[in-house]
Design a protein around this motif. Structure first.
Motif, PDB file in Angstrom:
ATOM      1  N   TRP A  96       1.237  -1.553   0.393  1.00 22.12           N
ATOM      2  CA  TRP A  96       0.121  -0.186   0.218  1.00 22.12           C
ATOM      3  C   TRP A  96       0.575   1.229   0.297  1.00 22.12           C
ATOM      4  CZ3 TRP A  96      -4.386  -1.768   4.615  1.00 22.12           C
ATOM      5  CH2 TRP A  96      -4.854  -2.740   3.673  1.00 22.12           C
ATOM      6  N   ARG A  97       2.259   1.134   0.320  1.00 18.37           N
ATOM      7  CA  ARG A  97       3.150   2.596   1.304  1.00 18.37           C
ATOM      8  C   ARG A  97       3.667   2.309  -0.507  1.00 18.37           C
ATOM      9  NH1 ARG A  97       5.568   2.124   6.665  1.00 18.37           N
ATOM     10  NH2 ARG A  97       4.144   1.830   7.980  1.00 18.37           N
ATOM     11  N   VAL A  98       4.146   1.920  -0.364  1.00 12.86           N
ATOM     12  CA  VAL A  98       4.968   1.778  -2.139  1.00 12.86           C
ATOM     13  C   VAL A  98       4.242   2.179  -3.394  1.00 12.86           C
ATOM     14  CG1 VAL A  98       6.973   0.441  -3.655  1.00 12.86           C
ATOM     15  CG2 VAL A  98       6.919   0.383  -1.120  1.00 12.86           C
ATOM     16  N   ALA A  99       3.376   1.046  -3.578  1.00 15.72           N
ATOM     17  CA  ALA A  99       2.790   0.734  -5.071  1.00 15.72           C
ATOM     18  C   ALA A  99       1.352   1.316  -4.705  1.00 15.72           C
ATOM     19  CB  ALA A  99       2.423  -0.565  -5.473  1.00 15.72           C
ATOM     20  N   LYS A 100       1.113   1.673  -3.735  1.00 12.62           N
ATOM     21  CA  LYS A 100      -1.058   2.267  -3.767  1.00 12.62           C
ATOM     22  C   LYS A 100      -1.303   1.148  -4.052  1.00 12.62           C
ATOM     23  CE  LYS A 100       0.769   7.293  -4.666  1.00 12.62           C
ATOM     24  NZ  LYS A 100       0.602   7.880  -5.090  1.00 12.62           N
ATOM     25  N   ALA A 101      -1.390  -0.402  -4.149  1.00 12.40           N
ATOM     26  CA  ALA A 101      -1.778  -0.491  -4.667  1.00 12.40           C
ATOM     27  C   ALA A 101      -2.131  -2.519  -4.027  1.00 12.40           C
ATOM     28  CB  ALA A 101      -1.413  -1.560  -5.783  1.00 12.40           C
ATOM     29  N   PRO A 102      -2.824  -3.466  -3.545  1.00 13.26           N
ATOM     30  CA  PRO A 102      -4.208  -3.061  -4.473  1.00 13.26           C
ATOM     31  C   PRO A 102      -4.931  -2.576  -3.300  1.00 13.26           C
ATOM     32  CG  PRO A 102      -3.585  -5.648  -2.705  1.00 13.26           C
ATOM     33  CD  PRO A 102      -2.727  -5.157  -2.589  1.00 13.26           C
ATOM     34  N   ALA A 103      -6.125  -2.278  -4.628  1.00 16.84           N
ATOM     35  CA  ALA A 103      -7.262  -1.960  -3.396  1.00 16.84           C
ATOM     36  C   ALA A 103      -7.775  -2.619  -2.089  1.00 16.84           C
ATOM     37  CB  ALA A 103      -8.685  -1.530  -4.342  1.00 16.84           C
ATOM     38  N   ILE A 104      -8.280  -2.198  -1.294  1.00 15.80           N
ATOM     39  CA  ILE A 104      -8.795  -2.887  -0.677  1.00 15.80           C
ATOM     40  C   ILE A 104     -10.373  -3.198  -0.806  1.00 15.80           C
ATOM     41  CG2 ILE A 104      -9.892  -0.737   1.758  1.00 15.80           C
ATOM     42  CD1 ILE A 104      -8.749  -2.178   3.705  1.00 15.80           C
ATOM     43  N   ASP A 105     -10.997  -2.529  -1.568  1.00 12.80           N
ATOM     44  CA  ASP A 105     -12.275  -2.190  -1.826  1.00 12.80           C
ATOM     45  C   ASP A 105     -12.807  -4.298  -2.506  1.00 12.80           C
ATOM     46  OD1 ASP A 105     -11.586   0.597  -2.520  1.00 12.80           O
ATOM     47  OD2 ASP A 105     -13.143   0.278  -2.795  1.00 12.80           O
ATOM     48  N   ARG A 106     -11.379  -4.563  -2.931  1.00 12.95           N
ATOM     49  CA  ARG A 106     -11.599  -6.381  -3.128  1.00 12.95           C
ATOM     50  C   ARG A 106     -11.877  -6.941  -2.280  1.00 12.95           C
ATOM     51  NH1 ARG A 106      -6.314  -7.845  -4.832  1.00 12.95           N
ATOM     52  NH2 ARG A 106      -6.717 -10.107  -5.750  1.00 12.95           N
ATOM     53  N   TRP A 107     -11.630  -6.641  -0.901  1.00 10.05           N
ATOM     54  CA  TRP A 107     -11.763  -7.116   0.354  1.00 10.05           C
ATOM     55  C   TRP A 107     -13.542  -7.097   0.978  1.00 10.05           C
ATOM     56  CZ3 TRP A 107      -7.004  -6.092  -0.184  1.00 10.05           C
ATOM     57  CH2 TRP A 107      -6.077  -7.907  -0.965  1.00 10.05           C
ATOM     58  N   ALA A 108     -13.399  -5.821   0.693  1.00  8.26           N
ATOM     59  CA  ALA A 108     -15.021  -5.053   1.875  1.00  8.26           C
ATOM     60  C   ALA A 108     -16.124  -5.634   1.232  1.00  8.26           C
ATOM     61  CB  ALA A 108     -14.314  -3.350   0.969  1.00  8.26           C
ATOM     62  N   GLY A 109     -16.666  -6.823  -0.021  1.00  4.38           N
ATOM     63  CA  GLY A 109     -17.694  -6.228  -0.332  1.00  4.38           C
ATOM     64  C   GLY A 109     -18.757  -5.530  -0.615  1.00  4.38           C
ATOM     65  N   GLY A 114      19.332  12.728  10.763  1.00  3.46           N
ATOM     66  CA  GLY A 114      19.985  11.578  10.921  1.00  3.46           C
ATOM     67  C   GLY A 114      18.810  10.290  10.510  1.00  3.46           C
ATOM     68  N   LEU A 115      19.083   9.231  10.427  1.00  2.00           N
ATOM     69  CA  LEU A 115      18.076   8.004  10.348  1.00  2.00           C
ATOM     70  C   LEU A 115      16.555   8.456  10.554  1.00  2.00           C
ATOM     71  CD1 LEU A 115      16.995   5.489   8.469  1.00  2.00           C
ATOM     72  CD2 LEU A 115      17.816   5.048  10.812  1.00  2.00           C
ATOM     73  N   GLN A 116      16.702   9.534  11.788  1.00  2.00           N
ATOM     74  CA  GLN A 116      14.837   9.298  11.877  1.00  2.00           C
ATOM     75  C   GLN A 116      14.131  10.563  11.443  1.00  2.00           C
ATOM     76  OE1 GLN A 116      13.229   8.411  14.557  1.00  2.00           O
ATOM     77  NE2 GLN A 116      14.790   6.550  14.718  1.00  2.00           N
ATOM     78  N   ALA A 117      15.256  10.957  10.769  1.00  2.00           N
ATOM     79  CA  ALA A 117      14.909  11.866   9.468  1.00  2.00           C
ATOM     80  C   ALA A 117      14.418  11.557   8.587  1.00  2.00           C
ATOM     81  CB  ALA A 117      16.000  13.325   9.286  1.00  2.00           C
ATOM     82  N   LEU A 118      15.109  10.593   8.105  1.00  2.00           N
ATOM     83  CA  LEU A 118      14.023  10.351   6.826  1.00  2.00           C
ATOM     84  C   LEU A 118      13.190   9.547   7.026  1.00  2.00           C
ATOM     85  CD1 LEU A 118      14.381   8.609   3.938  1.00  2.00           C
ATOM     86  CD2 LEU A 118      15.615   6.861   5.018  1.00  2.00           C
ATOM     87  N   LYS A 119      12.504   8.800   8.033  1.00  2.00           N
ATOM     88  CA  LYS A 119      11.762   8.220   8.790  1.00  2.00           C
ATOM     89  C   LYS A 119      10.821   9.117   8.625  1.00  2.00           C
ATOM     90  CE  LYS A 119      13.419   4.135  11.273  1.00  2.00           C
ATOM     91  NZ  LYS A 119      13.444   3.137  12.798  1.00  2.00           N
ATOM     92  N   HIS A 120      10.789  10.670   9.689  1.00  2.00           N
ATOM     93  CA  HIS A 120       9.788  11.251   9.955  1.00  2.00           C
ATOM     94  C   HIS A 120       9.307  11.909   8.421  1.00  2.00           C
ATOM     95  CE1 HIS A 120       8.754  15.914  10.485  1.00  2.00           C
ATOM     96  NE2 HIS A 120       8.534  15.354  11.047  1.00  2.00           N
ATOM     97  N   ARG A 121      10.134  12.031   7.252  1.00  2.00           N
ATOM     98  CA  ARG A 121       9.783  12.224   6.126  1.00  2.00           C
ATOM     99  C   ARG A 121       8.872  11.161   5.500  1.00  2.00           C
ATOM    100  NH1 ARG A 121       8.494  16.456   3.094  1.00  2.00           N
ATOM    101  NH2 ARG A 121       8.177  15.932   0.796  1.00  2.00           N
ATOM    102  N   GLN A 122       8.883   9.859   5.605  1.00  2.00           N
ATOM    103  CA  GLN A 122       8.418   8.667   5.486  1.00  2.00           C
ATOM    104  C   GLN A 122       6.650   8.881   6.121  1.00  2.00           C
ATOM    105  OE1 GLN A 122      10.538   5.375   6.329  1.00  2.00           O
ATOM    106  NE2 GLN A 122      11.100   5.662   3.927  1.00  2.00           N
ATOM    107  N   THR A 123       6.965   9.836   7.500  1.00  2.00           N
ATOM    108  CA  THR A 123       5.494   9.478   8.214  1.00  2.00           C
ATOM    109  C   THR A 123       5.003  10.822   6.886  1.00  2.00           C
ATOM    110  OG1 THR A 123       6.810   9.082  10.114  1.00  2.00           O
ATOM    111  CG2 THR A 123       4.235  10.399  10.178  1.00  2.00           C
ATOM    112  N   ILE A 124       5.404  11.653   7.493  1.00  2.00           N
ATOM    113  CA  ILE A 124       5.120  13.383   6.323  1.00  2.00           C
ATOM    114  C   ILE A 124       4.051  12.991   5.172  1.00  2.00           C
ATOM    115  CG2 ILE A 124       5.004  15.499   5.379  1.00  2.00           C
ATOM    116  CD1 ILE A 124       7.191  16.095   7.559  1.00  2.00           C
ATOM    117  N   VAL A 125       5.105  12.344   4.242  1.00  2.22           N
ATOM    118  CA  VAL A 125       4.606  11.716   2.869  1.00  2.22           C
ATOM    119  C   VAL A 125       3.361  10.739   2.646  1.00  2.22           C
ATOM    120  CG1 VAL A 125       5.247   9.927   0.865  1.00  2.22           C
ATOM    121  CG2 VAL A 125       6.491  11.582   1.998  1.00  2.22           C
ATOM    122  N   LEU A 126       2.875   9.514   4.074  1.00  2.00           N
ATOM    123  CA  LEU A 126       2.228   8.717   3.984  1.00  2.00           C
ATOM    124  C   LEU A 126       1.061   9.705   4.320  1.00  2.00           C
ATOM    125  CD1 LEU A 126       3.783   5.974   5.638  1.00  2.00           C
ATOM    126  CD2 LEU A 126       2.572   6.085   3.152  1.00  2.00           C
TER     127      LEU A 126
END
Length: 293
Positions: free
Chosen positions: A2-15, A51-63
């Protein structure tokens, strides 16, 4: 995926569900269903990292930004957090609804039970400080308050519940009236005991349990206290210490604060929170129907 490819859509399991709802800050891809997400606070976004925490911080913002863009409806717990989302991410206020949080029913029944079951200090008054000693929960403010309280009320202890971050351990060891209980305390027992807050459930929990609540004049806490608690400036620990002394000595003041707090806490139940959430979903469903109708 979900984070990298933005897929698969969760609708397929949502009935064929009308809505996909995430009760925390989580991005999920959807196709036909509407997507709602609750944001409790944005503390992780506000604090700068290195440092490394800054990368994780950026990922959190993006998501989180991705989740906010994809969401049909953004739910949050306070007007304060709503305003921070608007400022930090530029999302439209029109797609945000404040639904609040709730207080567990057990807190309202505390007065019917024997307090000796769980009291951490027998036969001595104490102040309960939630959150341990961490930067997020204002550890420096708690330590300064402990020193100030010792001057005006030397027999009053401070019990803090939560973790102690390494940088505060030496000061804790030197503060003989400040005691920290670790995380290993169950919710039922915590109900007896009861810097950055997206909401501030402990304030309401204290009110529900019949305990005077003192909160910092910061973030969402004034909003949640709603005039039924005492607000203090964390930069003035001496004032806070004198307020504790006043609560001990002034029975009328203490009883009035307890009464107002108990009534205020009853406005915040999980049933009421769920009702507000349901109403928001229905409102946005109706708006979508009008747009497509």
């Amino acid at each position: 995926s979900w984070r990298v490819a933005k897929a698969p859509a969760i609708d397929r399991w949502a009935g064929g569900a009308d809505w996909i709802y995430c009760p925390r800050e989580l991005y999920v891809p959807v196709t036909k269903a509407r997507y709602a997400v609750t944001v409790h606070d944005v503390y992780r976004i506000e604090v700068k990292q290195n440092g490394l925490q800054a990368l994780k911080h950026r990922q959190t913002i993006v998501l989180l930004a991705r989740a906010l863009r994809a969401a049909t409806l953004v739910l949050t717990v306070s007007e304060f957090t709503k305003s921070r989302l608007e400022d930090l991410f530029g999302i439209s206020a029109a797609k945000v609804r404040v639904v609040g949080n709730g207080v567990e029913g057990g807190y309202f029944k505390i007065g019917q039970r024997d307090p000796e079951i769980i009291l951490p200090i027998q036969n001595e008054p104490y102040v309960l400080a939630m959150g341990g000693l961490t930067a997020k929960k204002g550890a420096n403010d708690v330590l300064k308050f402990a020193k100030a309280l010792k001057e005006v009320a030397p027999t009053v202890n401070i019990i803090s519940i939560g973790v102690v971050e390494p940088e505060y351990r030496s000061e804790l060891a030197a503060a003989n009236t400040l005691h920290v209980l670790g995380r290993g305390i169950c919710d039922q027992n915590l109900q007896h005991l009861s810097r950055y807050e997206g909401f501030g459930i402990p304030v309401l929990a204290a009110m529900a349990a019949g305990v005077p609540a003192i909160a910092m004049r910061r973030t969402a806490l004034p909003e949640v206290a709603g005039g039924a608690g005492v607000l203090i400036d964390p930069a003035e620990p001496e004032t806070a210490a004198c307020m504790v002394r006043e609560l001990i000595d002034n029975d009328a003041f203490r009883c009035d604060l307890i009464s107002r707090g108990h009534a205020h806490a009853r406005k915040f139940t999980w049933d009421a929170c769920a009702d507000r959430l349901g109403q928001a979903l229905e409102e946005f469903s109706a708006n979508r129907a009008k747009q497509t109708g």
